[in-house]
Design a protein around this motif. Structure first.
Motif, PDB file in Angstrom:
ATOM      1  N   PHE A  70      -9.685  -7.584  -1.423  1.00 45.17           N
ATOM      2  CA  PHE A  70     -10.436  -6.329  -1.356  1.00 45.17           C
ATOM      3  C   PHE A  70     -11.653  -6.380  -2.267  1.00 45.17           C
ATOM      4  O   PHE A  70     -12.726  -5.886  -1.923  1.00 45.17           O
ATOM      5  CB  PHE A  70      -9.542  -5.156  -1.768  1.00 45.17           C
TER       6      PHE A  70
ATOM      7  N   HIS B 156      -0.442   5.868  -3.827  1.00 45.54           N
ATOM      8  CA  HIS B 156      -0.682   6.051  -2.392  1.00 45.54           C
ATOM      9  C   HIS B 156      -2.153   6.342  -2.102  1.00 45.54           C
ATOM     10  O   HIS B 156      -2.742   5.788  -1.170  1.00 45.54           O
ATOM     11  CB  HIS B 156       0.181   7.185  -1.832  1.00 45.54           C
TER      12      HIS B 156
ATOM     13  N   ALA C  65      -4.132   3.198  -2.311  1.00 42.15           N
ATOM     14  CA  ALA C  65      -4.012   2.373  -1.105  1.00 42.15           C
ATOM     15  C   ALA C  65      -4.894   2.938   0.001  1.00 42.15           C
ATOM     16  O   ALA C  65      -5.607   2.202   0.693  1.00 42.15           O
ATOM     17  CB  ALA C  65      -2.564   2.306  -0.649  1.00 42.15           C
ATOM     18  N   MET C  66      -4.872   4.272   0.152  1.00 40.53           N
ATOM     19  CA  MET C  66      -5.675   4.882   1.214  1.00 40.53           C
ATOM     20  C   MET C  66      -7.168   4.665   0.968  1.00 40.53           C
ATOM     21  O   MET C  66      -7.916   4.316   1.882  1.00 40.53           O
ATOM     22  CB  MET C  66      -5.370   6.387   1.297  1.00 40.53           C
TER      23      MET C  66
ATOM     24  N   GLY D 109      -8.092   1.109   1.628  1.00 40.63           N
ATOM     25  CA  GLY D 109      -8.079   0.867   3.072  1.00 40.63           C
ATOM     26  C   GLY D 109      -9.342   1.388   3.729  1.00 40.63           C
ATOM     27  O   GLY D 109      -9.995   0.688   4.509  1.00 40.63           O
TER      28      GLY D 109
ATOM     29  N   ILE E  33     -12.428  -0.670   2.746  1.00 42.95           N
ATOM     30  CA  ILE E  33     -12.498  -1.963   3.435  1.00 42.95           C
ATOM     31  C   ILE E  33     -13.117  -1.766   4.822  1.00 42.95           C
ATOM     32  O   ILE E  33     -14.083  -2.437   5.197  1.00 42.95           O
ATOM     33  CB  ILE E  33     -11.085  -2.563   3.620  1.00 42.95           C
ATOM     34  N   VAL E  34     -12.562  -0.820   5.567  1.00 41.24           N
ATOM     35  CA  VAL E  34     -13.062  -0.601   6.919  1.00 41.24           C
ATOM     36  C   VAL E  34     -14.523  -0.154   6.864  1.00 41.24           C
ATOM     37  O   VAL E  34     -15.372  -0.649   7.606  1.00 41.24           O
ATOM     38  CB  VAL E  34     -12.191   0.445   7.649  1.00 41.24           C
TER      39      VAL E  34
ATOM     40  N   PHE F  15      -3.016  -7.040  11.792  1.00 38.18           N
ATOM     41  CA  PHE F  15      -2.171  -7.196  10.613  1.00 38.18           C
ATOM     42  C   PHE F  15      -1.370  -5.929  10.338  1.00 38.18           C
ATOM     43  O   PHE F  15      -0.350  -5.962   9.668  1.00 38.18           O
ATOM     44  CB  PHE F  15      -3.057  -7.526   9.421  1.00 38.18           C
TER      45      PHE F  15
ATOM     46  N   ILE G  31      -6.364  -5.251   7.883  1.00 38.98           N
ATOM     47  CA  ILE G  31      -5.722  -5.222   6.559  1.00 38.98           C
ATOM     48  C   ILE G  31      -6.047  -3.894   5.883  1.00 38.98           C
ATOM     49  O   ILE G  31      -5.195  -3.268   5.242  1.00 38.98           O
ATOM     50  CB  ILE G  31      -6.180  -6.412   5.685  1.00 38.98           C
ATOM     51  N   GLY G  32      -7.299  -3.427   6.060  1.00 38.68           N
ATOM     52  CA  GLY G  32      -7.667  -2.109   5.549  1.00 38.68           C
ATOM     53  C   GLY G  32      -6.802  -1.023   6.171  1.00 38.68           C
ATOM     54  O   GLY G  32      -6.287  -0.145   5.478  1.00 38.68           O
ATOM     55  N   ILE G  33      -6.621  -1.117   7.495  1.00 40.12           N
ATOM     56  CA  ILE G  33      -5.779  -0.127   8.188  1.00 40.12           C
ATOM     57  C   ILE G  33      -4.357  -0.159   7.614  1.00 40.12           C
ATOM     58  O   ILE G  33      -3.741   0.868   7.378  1.00 40.12           O
ATOM     59  CB  ILE G  33      -5.731  -0.411   9.707  1.00 40.12           C
TER      60      ILE G  33
ATOM     61  N   PHE H 261      -3.343  -0.894   4.626  1.00 34.86           N
ATOM     62  CA  PHE H 261      -3.232  -0.186   3.351  1.00 34.86           C
ATOM     63  C   PHE H 261      -3.337   1.314   3.551  1.00 34.86           C
ATOM     64  O   PHE H 261      -2.624   2.081   2.921  1.00 34.86           O
ATOM     65  CB  PHE H 261      -4.286  -0.703   2.364  1.00 34.86           C
ATOM     66  N   PHE H 262      -4.237   1.708   4.442  1.00 33.68           N
ATOM     67  CA  PHE H 262      -4.393   3.138   4.658  1.00 33.68           C
ATOM     68  C   PHE H 262      -3.095   3.742   5.187  1.00 33.68           C
ATOM     69  O   PHE H 262      -2.603   4.747   4.680  1.00 33.68           O
ATOM     70  CB  PHE H 262      -5.543   3.430   5.622  1.00 33.68           C
TER      71      PHE H 262
ATOM     72  N   GLY I 299      -0.347   3.900   2.537  1.00 32.07           N
ATOM     73  CA  GLY I 299      -0.557   4.974   1.571  1.00 32.07           C
ATOM     74  C   GLY I 299      -0.359   6.332   2.210  1.00 32.07           C
ATOM     75  O   GLY I 299       0.348   7.199   1.679  1.00 32.07           O
ATOM     76  N   PHE I 300      -0.950   6.506   3.367  1.00 33.35           N
ATOM     77  CA  PHE I 300      -0.911   7.785   4.063  1.00 33.35           C
ATOM     78  C   PHE I 300       0.528   8.157   4.426  1.00 33.35           C
ATOM     79  O   PHE I 300       0.994   9.258   4.118  1.00 33.35           O
ATOM     80  CB  PHE I 300      -1.780   7.678   5.321  1.00 33.35           C
TER      81      PHE I 300
ATOM     82  N   GLN J 188       3.370   7.162   3.213  1.00 35.37           N
ATOM     83  CA  GLN J 188       4.238   7.458   2.075  1.00 35.37           C
ATOM     84  C   GLN J 188       3.816   8.738   1.378  1.00 35.37           C
ATOM     85  O   GLN J 188       4.641   9.458   0.820  1.00 35.37           O
ATOM     86  CB  GLN J 188       4.225   6.282   1.103  1.00 35.37           C
ATOM     87  N   GLN J 189       2.515   9.019   1.414  1.00 33.75           N
ATOM     88  CA  GLN J 189       2.051  10.267   0.799  1.00 33.75           C
ATOM     89  C   GLN J 189       2.609  11.474   1.571  1.00 33.75           C
ATOM     90  O   GLN J 189       3.071  12.435   0.989  1.00 33.75           O
ATOM     91  CB  GLN J 189       0.521  10.294   0.795  1.00 33.75           C
TER      92      GLN J 189
ATOM     93  N   SER K 194       8.215   8.367  -0.361  1.00 35.29           N
ATOM     94  CA  SER K 194       8.327   6.912  -0.515  1.00 35.29           C
ATOM     95  C   SER K 194       9.715   6.495  -0.998  1.00 35.29           C
ATOM     96  O   SER K 194       9.881   5.439  -1.569  1.00 35.29           O
ATOM     97  CB  SER K 194       7.253   6.408  -1.473  1.00 35.29           C
TER      98      SER K 194
ATOM     99  N   GLN L 257       6.991  -5.202   4.543  1.00 41.17           N
ATOM    100  CA  GLN L 257       6.795  -6.600   4.145  1.00 41.17           C
ATOM    101  C   GLN L 257       7.667  -7.567   4.924  1.00 41.17           C
ATOM    102  O   GLN L 257       7.245  -8.674   5.213  1.00 41.17           O
ATOM    103  CB  GLN L 257       7.007  -6.751   2.638  1.00 41.17           C
TER     104      GLN L 257
END
Lengths: 354, 263, 312
Positions: free
Chosen positions: A270, A315, A318-319, A322, A325-326, C41, C111-113, C115-116, C119-120, C122-123, C127, C236
Motif C-alpha cells: 500500500f 476497521h 482498513a477501509m 482500501g 488504493i482504488v 483477490f 486488494i484495495g477492495i 481491505f475495504f 473493514g466495512f 467488521q465495522q 468482529s 485468510q
C-alpha cells in the motif's frame, strides 16, 4: 523564493544528471536534512521517536526495497514481510553465533542472506508473471512465517519463540536512547536511499524498467531476463532484509513469531501504491501516509468528543487504505510522488501557464 | 543511387532453407537468401507472407523448425534474442515496442546496456568509473538524438510522444547498440509523406555513415524501390523472387502476386 | 486389508472434503476471471462479508422474535441482496473507471477492495467469532465399518459441502451453456471488444458476473461458517483458493474443483505424514502454496488452462 529553473543553464551532461538538477530542490533537500539531523533531536519527544519517526524511516527503507521490485522491475510481491523476517532472524543468529561480528556488518550480511532468499523465491518469475507471481510470493511469505515459528534453531530454542535483540553496538557507539536510535536509523536509511537512487538511475535501473515496460522487447535489445529479474529480487530483498533487521533490532527490540506476517506485506505494498510506483521519494511519502492515518483516527475523533474503539480504528484504517488504493490506481497510478512532480511543473510556469 | 562510401561486401548473414510452423500453420517454407555487408535489403510481400516471422527468426525470437541461419560465418541452431543482440543484431518493430514509462533519453540509453560494464557496487556508489561510463554513453546517445532531431523530447516519457516520433526513438534505440545488422520492421508504417521522407533519409544516412547493414520490411513500393539495393519477395511463406529492384519489378510472378494487385 | 490403509483413507477423505471448501472459493475467482479478466483477490473477503451478513442478520431477526426457519430464509435473502449490491458498487466505482487498464493494476485494485470489505464488514457486523447454525447436520459418521476396524470417520457437514459444491457446479454449467446471459458471458470472456461490437453491454455483464460470484461466496461462507464459525480467519484461509487456481488454471470450472481436491488432500496428507512426524506440524499453512509453486514451474498454464503463444 519562486520555484524556477530559468537562468540555471546546464553546460555538461554531468550537471544534467544530478539527482536534484534544480537549485531550489537542492536547497529544499539540504533544509530537510538539516531539520532531520539538528532540529528534530533538539525538539522531539521520546514518543515521537519510538512511535513515529523510527518506524517511519524503517518502513520507508522496506518500501524502497519493494518498490525496486514492483515499481521499477514490474514484478509483484506479496512476500515482503517474509523477507523482512529473513533479515531480522539472520541478523539475530549472526550476532548470536558469531560474537565478534560488529553489528553493522551483521546487518549487512543479514541483508545478503535475505537477498539469497529473494533470488530463490524469484526464480519462478522467470516463467510466470503478474498474479501467478503474486501467488508464488505468497508461498514465500507463508513458508518463512512457518520456518521461524516452528524450527527452533532459528530462535535459539527459546520456549516462547520470542527473541530479544542484543545491545546495539555500532563500532563502539552504544545506540541506546530513542534519540540515538533515531539518528542511527536516519543515517542508515539516508545512505540506502541514496544507493537506491543511484541504482535506479543507472544501467541496472534501466534494465529493470525495460523488463517492466516490455519484457520481450527488453530481451531483444540484449537484456537477459534471468539476470535482470533475479538482480531485482536480490537487490530488493537486500533492502527489505536490512529494513527487517533494523525493525527487529532498533524498533521492536524483542519480537514474537509472526511479527513479520502477511499484513506487513500488504502494508508495504500500500505504501508504494499510495506513495508512487517507481519513485524513491514516493516510498517516503507513502510510508508517512500509512503512519499518519492511524494517528489521525486516534486523535481527531477523541478531540471532537466521539472517541472510536480500538477495533473501530483498525476497521476504519482498513477501509481508508482500501479506498485510497482504488482511488490512486484510478486517478494517479504514480501516487503522491507524481502529484508532487505535477505540482512542481505547474509551479515552474506559474503564474503564466501559457 | 549515388556512389556510397562503403561498397557492398561479402555475405554477412545466410538464411538457408528456413521453415517455421506454429501448430499446423506454416509461416515459412524453405526460405533461403543472404544479406551482404553494407547493403540495404528489403523484404516485401503481401500481408501474412511471413515477413515479420522471417525477422523474428533472424534475431532469435522464433526458432526455425528446419534450416539454419549463419551470421558472420557462425551457424546457429537455437539462440535466444539477447544472444542475437550480443552478436550485433538490433531491430525495430512493426507495432512500436518502446519502454513506455521511460524517457526518450533512457530508451535510447537502453540500447547501450550491453556496452556498459561497471558492476552493481560501482553503480550503487555512482562515483568514478560508474559516473564516467554513464557520461560517456550519454554523450554517444546525445549524438544519436541530434542525428534523429529529437532533442526537444529528450526527457519526455515516450508514451506521450506522437507516433512518428516514437518510430524515431525506436530507431535511435536500435542505433545506440551500434549494430552490425539492423532489422527494421515496417519503419514507415502509418507515416505521412513528410515523415516517410525523413525516415528514408535517416536510413540512408545510417547505412552510409556507419556502414550498417540494413534489412527492412516495407509496404510502400516507392520507398522500397528507391532505397534498397536488393529485394526479396515472399508470398505465403515462400520466396518467389530476389534481385535488384529493377529485376524484381520486372518479374512476372511478383507482378501477379503483389504489384499487379497493389497498383 | 493392510493396517495403514484405514487411517490413510480417513486422512485422504477428510482432505478431499476440506478441498471442496477451497473449490467453492476458487469457483468465484474463476467466474470473474473468465468474464472480465480480473483476478479478484477480494473473493476471500467476499466470503467473510457474506457469512458475516448472514449470521448477524439471522441473529438480529431471532432477537426480534422471528422464528428460526423464517429468520434463516430472510437472512439468506438479505445477504444475497447485499452481495448483488456489492457487485453494483464494485462495477460502478472500481471496474468502470479502470476499464482497459493492465491486469496487474486491476489486481491491486481488488486488494484495495479486499481491505475495504474487510473493514466495512467488521465495522457494520462486528468482529467477534459467531456460530452459524442453519440446520446442516454436523454429526460424525463412520463409513465402511465392515472393511476397516473402527471405520472411517467423516463429518456429515463435509458431505453436505460436497453435495452443495456439486450442485453449484452443475447449476453454473447450465447457466453458462443454456442461458442467453451465459452465452454473452462466454463471448465477453473470449474478446471484450468483439463482444461489445456485437452489442453485448459490458457493464451489465460485469455486474451479473460479480453478483453470481457474490452468491457463490455466500454459499461458500455458509458452509465455512457452519464448519468453523464465522470469524476473520475465514478471509485468510480463503487465500488457499489461490494455489487451487494455479493448479486448475484460471479459466476452468472443473479445474477449480479438481485443483481444490488435490490441494485439500495433498496438504492434509503432507501434514499428517510429513509435518507432524518430522517437524513441529503446521506445514499445511504453506504446503499448498509450495505445491502450486512447483507445479507452476512445470506447467505454467495450469492443468486445464490454455497455453498462450507470445507474439510481438
Amino acid at each position: 523564493m519562486l520555484y524556477r529553473e530559468a537562468g540555471q543553464y546546464k553546460t555538461s551532461y554531468a550537471e544534467d544528471q544530478q539527482i536534484f538538477p534544480i537549485r531550489q530542490d537542492r536547497i529544499a533537500v539540504a533544509l530537510i536534512v538539516a531539520v532531520a539531523l539538528v532540529a528534530v533531536p533538539l525538539l522531539a519527544s521520546d514518543y515521537l521517536y519510538t512511535a513515529i519517526l523510527i518506524p517511519f524511516l524503517i518502513l520507508s527503507l522496506a518500501a524502497i526495497g519493494l518498490n525496486i521490485l514492483v515499481g521499477y522491475c514490474g514484478q509483484i510481491s506479496l512476500g515482503t514481510g517474509g523477507f523482512m523476517a529473513v533479515g531480522a532472524y539472520a541478523a539475530y543468529n549472526l550476532c548470536l553465533r558469531i560474537e565478534w561480528l560488529p553489528l553493522p556488518i551483521a546487518i549487512l550480511l543479514a541483508g545478503l542472506i535475505a537477498a539469497l532468499a529473494g533470488i530463490l523465491f524469484g526464480i519462478p518469475s522467470l516463467r510466470i508473471k503478474g498474479f501467478y507471481l503474486a501467488v508464488a510470493t505468497l508461498a514465500a511469505q507463508f513458508f518463512i512465517d512457518w520456518l521461524f515459528a516452528r524450527i527452533g534453531w532459528f530462535t535459539n530454542y527459546t520456549p516462547s519463540g520470542s527473541i530479544v535483540a542484543p545491545q546495539l553496538n555500532v563500532f563502539g557507539w552504544i545506540v541506546d536512547t530513542p534519540m540515538e536510535k533515531y539518528l542511527f536509523t536516519l543515517i542508515v536509511v539516508a545512505l540506502f536511499a541514496l544507493v537506491a537512487k543511484n541504482l535506479v538511475r543507472g544501467r541496472i535501473g534501466r534494465t529493470w524498467m525495460a523488463i517492466r515496460d516490455m519484457d520481450i522487447a527488453a530481451e531483444i535489445i540484449g537484456i537477459r531476463p534471468l539476470t535482470a529479474k533475479l538482480s531485482a529480487f536480490a537487490v530488493s530483498s537486500f533492502f527489505v532484509g536490512v529494513a527487517g533487521a533494523l525493525w527487529g533490532f532498533v524498533h521492536l527490540g524483542s519480537w514474537e513469531p509472526l511479527a513479520f506476517g502477511i499484513n506487513r506485506s500488504f502494508q508495504l505494498l500500500f505504501m508504494i501504491i499510495i506513495g508512487g510506483l517507481g519513485s524513491i521519494l514516493g516510498c517516503f511519502l507513502g510510508a508517512a501516509f500509512i503512519m499518519i492515518v492511524p494517528l489521525v483516527l486516534n486523535q481527531v475523533p477523541t478531540a471532537l468528543g466521539i472517541p472510536l474503539s480500538t477495533a473501530s480504528i483498525s476497521h476504519m484504517e482498513a477501509m481508508i487504505f482500501g479506498v485510497m488504493i482504488v482511488f490512486f490506481l484510478i486517478v494517479e497510478p504514480h501516487g503522491f510522488a507524481r502529484l508532487w512532480s505535477l505540482a512542481k511543473e505547474k509551479l515552474r510556469i506559474w503564474p503564466f501557464p501559457h | 543511387m549515388s556512389a556510397r562510401r562503403r561498397p557492398i561486401g561479402d555475405t554477412l548473414l545466410v538464411v538457408d532453407g528456413v521453415s517455421l510452423s506454429f501448430g499446423g500453420v506454416k509461416a515459412l517454407t524453405d526460405v533461403s537468401f543472404d544479406i551482404r555487408e553494407h547493403e540495404i535489403l528489403a523484404i516485401i510481400g503481401p500481408n501474412g507472407a511471413g515477413k515479420s516471422s522471417m525477422l523474428n527468426c533472424i534475431n532469435g525470437f522464433y526458432h526455425p523448425s528446419a534450416g539454419a541461419i549463419t551470421f558472420r560465418g557462425v551457424k546457429r541452431a537455437q539462440m535466444r534474442p539477447h544472444e542475437a543482440a550480443m552478436q550485433g543484431i538490433a531491430r525495430t518493430f512493426q507495432n512500436i515496442a518502446l519502454f513506455k514509462g521511460m524517457s526518450t533519453l533512457d530508451n535510447i540509453m537502453t540500447g547501450r546496456l550491453l556496452k556498459m560494464k561497471v558492476g552493481l557496487a560501482g553503480q550503487a556508489v555512482h562515483l568514478g568509473p560508474a559516473r564516467a561510463e554513464e557520461l560517456a554513453h550519454r554523450a554517444f546517445c546525445e549524438r544519436i538524438i541530434d542525428f534523429l532531431e529529437i532533442q526537444a523530447v529528450r526527457k519526455t516519457p515516450v508514451g506521450r510522444l506522437p507516433y512518428g516520433l516514437q518510430k524515431r526513438v525506436e530507431l535511435g534505440r536500435a542505433l545506440a547498440a551500434e549494430p552490425t545488422l539492423l532489422l527494421l520492421d515496417e519503419p514507415m508504417a502509418g507515416m505521412n509523406l513528410e515523415e516517410k521522407q525523413d525516415m528514408c533519409r535517416f536510413i540512408l544516412d545510417v547505412n552510409d555513415e556507419f556502414g550498417t547493414t540494413i534489412c527492412l520490411i516495407e509496404h510502400d513500393m516507392g520507398v522500397v524501390m528507391d532505397i534498397s539495393d536488393r529485394v526479396v519477395v515472399l508470398e505465403y511463406g515462400r520466396k518467389i523472387a530476389e534481385g535488384t529492384p529493377d529485376v524484381v519489378r520486372a518479374n512476372q510472378a511478383v507482378i501477379d502476386a503483389y504489384l499487379g494487385v497493389a497498383h | 486389508m493392510p493396517e495403514f490403509l484405514g487411517p490413510f483413507l480417513e486422512v485422504l477423505i477428510g482432505g478431499l472434503l476440506a478441498g471442496i471448501l477451497y473449490s467453492l472459493v476458487a469457483l468465484g475467482f474463476v467466474l470473474i476471471f473468465k468474464a472480465s479478466g480480473v483476478f479478484n483477490f477480494a473473493q476471500g473477503a467476499m466470503v467473510l462479508f457474506a457469512a458475516l451478513a448472514l449470521v448477524r442478520s439471522i441473529e438480529v431477526l431471532q432477537s426480534w422474535g422471528v422464528n428460526a426457519g423464517l429468520a434463516i430464509v430472510i437472512g439468506f435473502l438479505f445477504s444475497g441482496a447485499l452481495m448483488v449490491a456489492l457487485a453494483f458498487a464494485v462495477e460502478r466505482m472500481v471496474l468502470r473507471p479502470l476499464v482497459n487498464q493492465e491486469g496487474i493494476i486491476l489486481f491491486m485494485a481488488t486488494i484495495g477492495i479486499t481491505f475495504f470489505i474487510d473493514g466495512f464488514g467488521q465495522q457494520i457486523f462486528g468482529s467477534d467469532a459467531y456460530q452459524l447454525d442453519i440446520g446442516i447436520p454436523k454429526e460424525s459418521i463412520f463409513l465402511l465399518e465392515g472393511v476397516f476396524e473402527g471405520g472411517i470417520l467423516v463429518n456429515e457437514l463435509d458431505l453436505w459441502a460436497g453435495a452443495t459444491a456439486g450442485l453449484l457446479v452443475l447449476g453454473l454449467a447450465l447457466f453458462f451453456q443454456k442461458t442467453r446471459i451465459g452465452r454473452a458471458l462466454r463471448a465477453v470472456a473470449d474478446d471484450h471488444q468483439a463482444a461489445q461490437s456485437v452489442g453485448i453491454p459490458l457493464n451489465h455483464i460485469w455486474v451479473i458476473v460479480w453478483a453470481v460470484a457474490g452468491i457463490v461466496a455466500l454459499v461458500a461462507g455458509t458452509i465455512w461458517g457452519s464448519k468453523l464459525g464465522v470469524q476473520f480467519s475465514i478471509a485468510q484461509i480463503a487465500l488457499k483458493a489461490l494455489p487451487v487456481l494455479i493448479l486448475g488454471g484460471f479459466t476452468s470450472v472443473p479445474g477449480a474443483i479438481i485443483g481444490g481436491l488435490i490441494i485439500g488432500a495433498g496438504e492434509k496428507l503432507a501434514e499428517v505424514y510429513i509435518g507432524l512426524p518430522y517437524f513441529d506440524g503446521g506445514i499445511e499453512n504453506w504446503f499448498a502454496y509450495m505445491l502450486a509453486l512447483v507445479f507452476l514451474l512445470i506447467r505454467p498454464q495450469g492443468l486445464f488452462g490454455e497455453r498462450i503463444i507470445e507474439r510481438i
